[in-house]
Scaffold this motif. Structure first.
Motif, PDB file in Angstrom:
ATOM      1  N   GLY A 229       0.931  -1.290   0.002  1.00  0.00           N
ATOM      2  CA  GLY A 229      -0.007  -0.098   0.057  1.00  0.00           C
ATOM      3  C   GLY A 229       0.725   1.378   0.022  1.00  0.00           C
ATOM      4  O   GLY A 229       0.159   2.354   0.139  1.00  0.00           O
ATOM      5  N   TRP A 230       2.069   1.069  -0.144  1.00  0.00           N
ATOM      6  CA  TRP A 230       3.121   2.324   0.106  1.00  0.00           C
ATOM      7  C   TRP A 230       3.844   2.317  -1.457  1.00  0.00           C
ATOM      8  O   TRP A 230       3.271   3.009  -2.337  1.00  0.00           O
ATOM      9  N   GLY A 231       5.073   1.904  -1.468  1.00  0.00           N
ATOM     10  CA  GLY A 231       5.654   1.822  -2.515  1.00  0.00           C
ATOM     11  C   GLY A 231       7.128   2.238  -2.225  1.00  0.00           C
ATOM     12  O   GLY A 231       7.611   1.912  -1.236  1.00  0.00           O
ATOM     13  N   LEU A 232       7.839   2.625  -3.472  1.00  0.00           N
ATOM     14  CA  LEU A 232       9.188   3.150  -3.129  1.00  0.00           C
ATOM     15  C   LEU A 232       9.409   4.391  -2.820  1.00  0.00           C
ATOM     16  O   LEU A 232       8.702   5.478  -3.379  1.00  0.00           O
ATOM     17  N   ASP A 233      10.333   4.704  -1.757  1.00  0.00           N
ATOM     18  CA  ASP A 233      10.692   6.088  -1.311  1.00  0.00           C
ATOM     19  C   ASP A 233      11.649   6.683  -2.187  1.00  0.00           C
ATOM     20  O   ASP A 233      11.648   8.072  -2.481  1.00  0.00           O
ATOM     21  N   ALA A 234      12.330   6.038  -2.905  1.00  0.00           N
ATOM     22  CA  ALA A 234      13.383   6.427  -3.828  1.00  0.00           C
ATOM     23  C   ALA A 234      13.762   5.251  -4.799  1.00  0.00           C
ATOM     24  O   ALA A 234      13.424   4.099  -4.625  1.00  0.00           O
ATOM     25  N   ALA A 235      14.097   5.741  -5.941  1.00  0.00           N
ATOM     26  CA  ALA A 235      14.642   4.724  -7.134  1.00  0.00           C
ATOM     27  C   ALA A 235      15.575   5.617  -7.877  1.00  0.00           C
ATOM     28  O   ALA A 235      15.765   6.761  -7.981  1.00  0.00           O
ATOM     29  N   VAL A 236      16.558   4.676  -8.236  1.00  0.00           N
ATOM     30  CA  VAL A 236      17.803   5.339  -9.144  1.00  0.00           C
ATOM     31  C   VAL A 236      17.857   4.526 -10.292  1.00  0.00           C
ATOM     32  O   VAL A 236      17.486   3.057 -10.292  1.00  0.00           O
ATOM     33  N   VAL A 237      17.995   4.900 -11.740  1.00  0.00           N
ATOM     34  CA  VAL A 237      17.659   4.250 -12.860  1.00  0.00           C
ATOM     35  C   VAL A 237      19.157   4.301 -13.559  1.00  0.00           C
ATOM     36  O   VAL A 237      19.459   5.356 -13.639  1.00  0.00           O
ATOM     37  N   THR A 238      19.752   3.304 -13.283  1.00  0.00           N
ATOM     38  CA  THR A 238      21.613   3.328 -13.444  1.00  0.00           C
ATOM     39  C   THR A 238      21.666   2.998 -14.993  1.00  0.00           C
ATOM     40  O   THR A 238      22.665   2.812 -15.227  1.00  0.00           O
ATOM     41  N   VAL A 239      20.589   2.413 -15.730  1.00  0.00           N
ATOM     42  CA  VAL A 239      21.019   2.001 -17.124  1.00  0.00           C
ATOM     43  C   VAL A 239      20.043   3.194 -18.063  1.00  0.00           C
ATOM     44  O   VAL A 239      19.118   3.483 -17.610  1.00  0.00           O
ATOM     45  N   GLY A 240      20.788   3.206 -19.115  1.00  0.00           N
ATOM     46  CA  GLY A 240      19.995   4.186 -20.100  1.00  0.00           C
ATOM     47  C   GLY A 240      18.856   3.745 -20.822  1.00  0.00           C
ATOM     48  O   GLY A 240      18.911   3.535 -21.919  1.00  0.00           O
ATOM     49  N   SER A 241      17.939   3.841 -20.263  1.00  0.00           N
ATOM     50  CA  SER A 241      16.816   3.355 -20.680  1.00  0.00           C
ATOM     51  C   SER A 241      15.355   4.058 -20.341  1.00  0.00           C
ATOM     52  O   SER A 241      15.103   4.167 -19.331  1.00  0.00           O
ATOM     53  N   ALA A 242      15.028   4.684 -21.390  1.00  0.00           N
ATOM     54  CA  ALA A 242      13.642   5.583 -21.250  1.00  0.00           C
ATOM     55  C   ALA A 242      12.399   4.782 -20.778  1.00  0.00           C
ATOM     56  O   ALA A 242      11.554   4.989 -19.798  1.00  0.00           O
ATOM     57  N   ARG A 243      12.231   3.265 -21.160  1.00  0.00           N
ATOM     58  CA  ARG A 243      11.241   2.605 -20.698  1.00  0.00           C
ATOM     59  C   ARG A 243      11.427   2.305 -19.181  1.00  0.00           C
ATOM     60  O   ARG A 243      10.290   2.042 -18.663  1.00  0.00           O
ATOM     61  N   LEU A 244      12.751   1.975 -18.701  1.00  0.00           N
ATOM     62  CA  LEU A 244      12.689   1.946 -17.452  1.00  0.00           C
ATOM     63  C   LEU A 244      12.364   2.767 -16.352  1.00  0.00           C
ATOM     64  O   LEU A 244      11.766   2.529 -15.601  1.00  0.00           O
ATOM     65  N   ILE A 245      12.638   4.074 -17.036  1.00  0.00           N
ATOM     66  CA  ILE A 245      12.117   5.275 -16.147  1.00  0.00           C
ATOM     67  C   ILE A 245      10.620   5.406 -16.055  1.00  0.00           C
ATOM     68  O   ILE A 245      10.096   5.562 -14.894  1.00  0.00           O
TER      69      ILE A 245
END
Ligand SMILES: [Zn+2]
Ligand SMILES: [Zn+2]
Length: 344
Positions: A229-245
């Motif tokens: 019921g909450w989710g991610l407080d933080a996330a980092v996308v370390t690969v160059g992928s627009a889909r992943l963002i």
């Protein structure tokens, strides 16, 4: 090699590298000559080498993740002595432009690359202000990670983590594995994702709370199990992928923060529902390169053992094998490729 000569890995044009012998640099009055021990290969070097980066001029000597010992100093250098272990920042910032003045020297408008004096060489020569002293107890192998870890530290700082925060690190390459460790040092709990099983094994060994192969398991479901019921407080996308963002943003918790750490090439666009950001009060940040403050923090992480960098080295190659090292990084083989220039 004749007396007074040194090896450099010369790139006359993209995709070409050869050993050349040149006279050892004579340090200017404010410069420090460093005998290179280790110089790591970074995806940026690969991009530059292949000629894909328009800002990179040729000919050049690449290599910017360097550690070594002081070989000689200019007449006005006061704070370093011969034989001292150090790490150089291989980019000279102007110190006076608006970016530098506002604490963002990583975005300096008038920076100077060591175009002909990169780290894939027996020696580098940089201004004293660019040299970071190392503790005797720190290995030169571990310290060669100062620059990439500084970039990572900068990205993590922007996420304003609190102890207990839940963070997703997307990608468990050398950079993702450093993000994970810095987030842990800030007190966060980390879920790290990668399709390569060996990388997930290494993530566990280095202290990840949870690992996931997103090709085998549903990432959204896993996050709901970890943080119902909450989710991610933080996330980092370390690969160059627009889909992943695009996939990561909807998994953020209210007030969640995302860092776009990697450049996306070839160029791409993201499509996001702005209401997600508006109602979720999300912050989407970017970070690129690092300042001397970030480098200082990175070295502290290495010297305290809070971030372990040596286990990230998968290949140790001699200087002349740089071309092979670049191919390994290009093909995502292993983890960090380290060039052992003069390091014992
Ligand atoms: Zn780098
Ligand atoms: Zn500047």
């Amino acid at each position: 090699m004749a007396d007074g000569e040194m090896r450099v890995m010369w790139c006359e044009k993209p995709n070409q590298v050869e050993v050349r012998r040149v006279p050892i640099y004579e340090p200017g009055e404010n410069e420090v000559l460093i005998r290179v021990a280790y110089a790591a290969v970074c995806p940026w070097d690969v991009r530059a080498y292949t000629g894909l980066s328009s800002s990179v001029a040729f000919p050049r000597v690449l290599g910017h993740e360097v550690s070594g010992t002081v070989a000689s100093v200019g007449s006005k250098v006061k704070n370093f002595t011969v034989g001292q272990p150090v790490c150089p920042d291989m980019i000279v910032k102007c110190g006076t432009c608006k970016a530098c003045r506002s604490g963002r020297s990583n975005r300096c408008r008038r920076l100077t690359f060591m175009q002909f004096r990169g780290g894939y060489a027996d020696y580098v020569c940089v201004p004293e202000q660019n040299v970071f002293p190392l503790k005797e107890s720190t290995t030169l192998k571990a310290a060669a990670f100062m620059e990439p870890l500084a970039c990572v530290t900068r990205g993590q700082t922007l996420l304003e983590l609190f102890p207990g925060s839940i963070e997703l690190v997307a990608g468990a390459g050398p950079i993702g594995l450093m993000h994970m460790q810095v987030a842990k040092a800030f007190g966060a709990q980390v879920l790290i994702s990668d399709p390569i099983p060996e990388r997930l094994e290494m993530a566990k060994e280095l202290g990840a709370d949870w690992v996931i192969n997103p090709e085998k398991e549903d990432l959204g479901k896993r996050i709901q199990q970890i943080s119902p019921g909450w989710g991610l407080d933080a996330a980092v996308v370390t690969v160059g992928s627009a889909r992943l963002i695009e996939q990561t943003v909807p998994m953020l918790a209210p007030g969640g923060k995302l860092n776009i750490f990697a450049g996306v090439y070839p160029k791409d666009e993201i499509r996001l529902d702005p209401n997600l950001i508006h109602y979720g009060e999300f912050s989407i940040t970017g970070s690129a390169d690092s300042t001397h403050l970030d480098m200082f923090h990175a070295l502290t992480f290495i010297e305290s053992g809070q971030v372990r960098t040596e286990p990230l080295i998968s290949h140790l190659l001699p200087l002349e094998s740089l071309g092979e090292g670049i191919e390994l990084v290009k093909n995502h083989t292993g983890l960090k490729v380290m060039i052992q220039v003069n390091g014992g």
